[in-house]
Design an enzyme around this catalytic site. Structure first.
Site, PDB file in Angstrom:
ATOM      1  CG  HIS A 159      11.021 -22.053  16.121  1.00 43.74           C
ATOM      2  ND1 HIS A 159      10.017 -21.199  15.737  1.00 43.74           N
ATOM      3  CD2 HIS A 159      12.183 -21.427  15.793  1.00 43.74           C
ATOM      4  CE1 HIS A 159      10.540 -20.117  15.183  1.00 43.74           C
ATOM      5  NE2 HIS A 159      11.864 -20.230  15.217  1.00 43.74           N
ATOM      6  CB  SER A 280       1.367 -42.346  39.640  1.00 43.03           C
ATOM      7  OG  SER A 280       0.183 -43.033  39.278  1.00 43.03           O
ATOM      8  CE  LYS A 286       3.985 -40.266  35.442  1.00 46.82           C
ATOM      9  NZ  LYS A 286       2.621 -39.892  35.077  1.00 46.82           N
ATOM     10  CD  GLU A 293       3.740 -31.967  37.319  1.00 49.14           C
ATOM     11  OE1 GLU A 293       2.672 -32.206  36.731  1.00 49.14           O
ATOM     12  OE2 GLU A 293       4.314 -32.798  38.048  1.00 49.14           O
TER      13      GLU A 293
END
Ligand code: ARG
Length: 460
Positions: A159, A280, A286, A293
């Site tokens: 979970h 970024s 970043k 991804e």
């Protein structure tokens, strides 16, 4: 002479609408089948000659012509024509232009329907080898990483809540197992696709005395399709591949998701190298895990390809229908996507830097050894349900005191059950928790070590 210059133009009085030509053409994407088409045609011509349907000289002209065409295609000298619709007619027309009448005999006892069904099988069969090689490379990378990190402890989650400590090596080996099943699925898929449709001709077979088993032998097919209608219209081998590809992508996507989470500042369990990340344009701090991804994103397109293919097939009456021309792009795209994703993962996994201390400290949060305490009490004679209750109360106390169970004093623990003794602290340690799960398939470091050893042997 027909009004059109198409190879099927005899019965036509009008030529094809200009846009319909483009709309119906598949040469833009099926030209990648050229090597398989030529391989199939050479085998077909060889069989035709052995069956007395072509002379030795005609066969030689055809084989030489096709070999030269393959060369032209390889060096990008071949002129593809939309007017000629697809890869098959482009090659045949070029052959006729090169060698004349003998070229016109190649299509004896054959149709584009069994020809294309053969081509895509040959194509996929070869691609499956590459895909299996990439899976193996990724598996070796996982084994190496697992081996380095047998004693690295991270929180195992259920979970997405901290559950029990596990070995990072064990965690990597979970992905190894998934990929082993994927490789098996591909081998299984190969078995069913390795059946030759040639000889099915358009749909009903052919009137010539052809030797299908001979062509199959020349092309390395294990079997020939039993039924001509099925031979030209079966695409379930492709659907089977697409579903296996979807499962592989699902596995890579789960792995991606974890790598993305783990490389966030909040988890901070791993570092991916700069060479696999991007920055970024607005946020200078970043470092984005683009590779996982993208793999996660590309999973969607592979699922889409599976859905396309199932839908393309679902309403087709027997036998061949032009709908089948739509089988190629989802198939080719899946092969390319899958190969690229496996390749990038196999390249990236060896570069993963683990942050062992962070994982360790994170495992100390969330009472991950609570089950160990319950098991300890059971071994001291308490029924499991009562032990669960006792440990629940001690966890609640720990939360209140902002202390892990292992940080509570012996006296405090004994308040919950007098059976608790000094040996409890070994049980409450992360290392002790791992070590205790010492059975086949468990996370104890010596089990993980054994699992890696067995896996390495099985891979050979
Ligand atoms: N380009 C076609 C395909 O990909 C080849 C088979 C054409 N057959 C036909 N009967 N028009 O399916």
């Amino acid at each position: 002479m027909s009004k059109t210059n198409q190879s099927w133009g005899g019965r036509f009085t009008q030529s094809t609408d200009e846009f319909v030509k483009i709309f119906g053409a598949s040469v833009f994407f099926d030209k990648i089948l050229a090597p398989y088409d030529i391989q199939g045609s050479i085998a077909h011509a060889t069989m035709l000659c052995e069956a007395g349907l072509l002379t030795e000289d005609e066969k030689t002209q055809i084989v030489d012509g096709l070999t030269n065409i393959l060369e032209e295609i390889t060096v990008d000298k071949f002129e593809w024509s939309v007017d000629l619709e697809d890869v098959h007619m482009n090659i045949e027309a070029r052959l006729v232009a090169m060698i004349g009448d003998a070229g016109k005999k190649l299509h004896t006892g054959r149709s584009r329907n069994d020809q294309v069904a053969t081509d895509i099988r040959l194509y996929l069969r070869e691609q499956l080898n590459d895909i299996n090689d990439e899976i193996k490379r990724l598996q070796i990378a996982l084994l190496d990483l697992a081996e380095k990190e047998i004693n690295t402890i991270l929180p195992g989650f259920t979970h997405l809540q901290a559950a029990q400590p596990v070995s990072f090596g064990h965690h990597m080996m979970a992905y190894f197992e998934m990929l082993s099943r994927d490789a098996e699925r591909l081998i299984d898929c190969r078995k069913r696709l390795n059946s030759m449709p040639l000889g099915s001709a358009a749909l009903a077979g052919t009137t010539y005395p052809i030797e299908r088993t001979r062509t199959a032998e020349l092309l390395g097919f294990e079997r020939i399709c039993n039924n001509s209608l099925d031979g030209v219209s079966d695409r379930d081998f492709a659907i089977e591949f697409l579903s296996t590809a979807s499962i592989i992508m699902m596995h890579l996507s789960r792995f991606s998701e974890e790598l993305i989470l783990w490389s966030s500042a909040q988890f901070d369990f791993i570092e991916l190298p700069d060479s696999f990340c991007t920055g970024s344009s607005i946020m200078p701090q970043k470092k984005n895990p683009d590779v996982p991804e993208l793999v996660r994103g590309k999973t969607g397109r592979v699922y889409g390809n599976l859905t396309s293919m199932l839908t393309i097939m679902k309403s087709q009456p027997l036998a061949y229908n032009k709908d089948n021309q739509e089988d190629k792009e989802p198939l080719f795209d899946t092969v390319d996507t899958l190969k690229a994703c496996l390749r990038v993962f196999a390249d990236m996994v060896p570069t993963i830097q683990t942050k062992r201390d962070n994982m360790y400290n994170s495992t100390k949060k969330g009472y991950t050894t609570a089950t160990d305490l319950a098991d300890y009490l059971v071994k001291k004679g308490l029924p499991f349900r009562d032990a669960h209750e006792v440990v629940g109360l001690s966890v609640a106390y720990g939360i209140k005191m902002q202390k892990d169970l292992s940080e509570l004093s012996l006296e405090a623990l004994q308040e919950f059950d007098p059976r608790i003794e000094n040996d409890v602290f070994d049980v409450l340690s992360l290392e002790g928790s791992l070590r205790a799960r010492d059975h086949f398939g468990g996370t104890a470091p010596n089990q993980v070590k054994q699992a890696i050893k067995t896996a390495r042997n099985n891979l050979k």
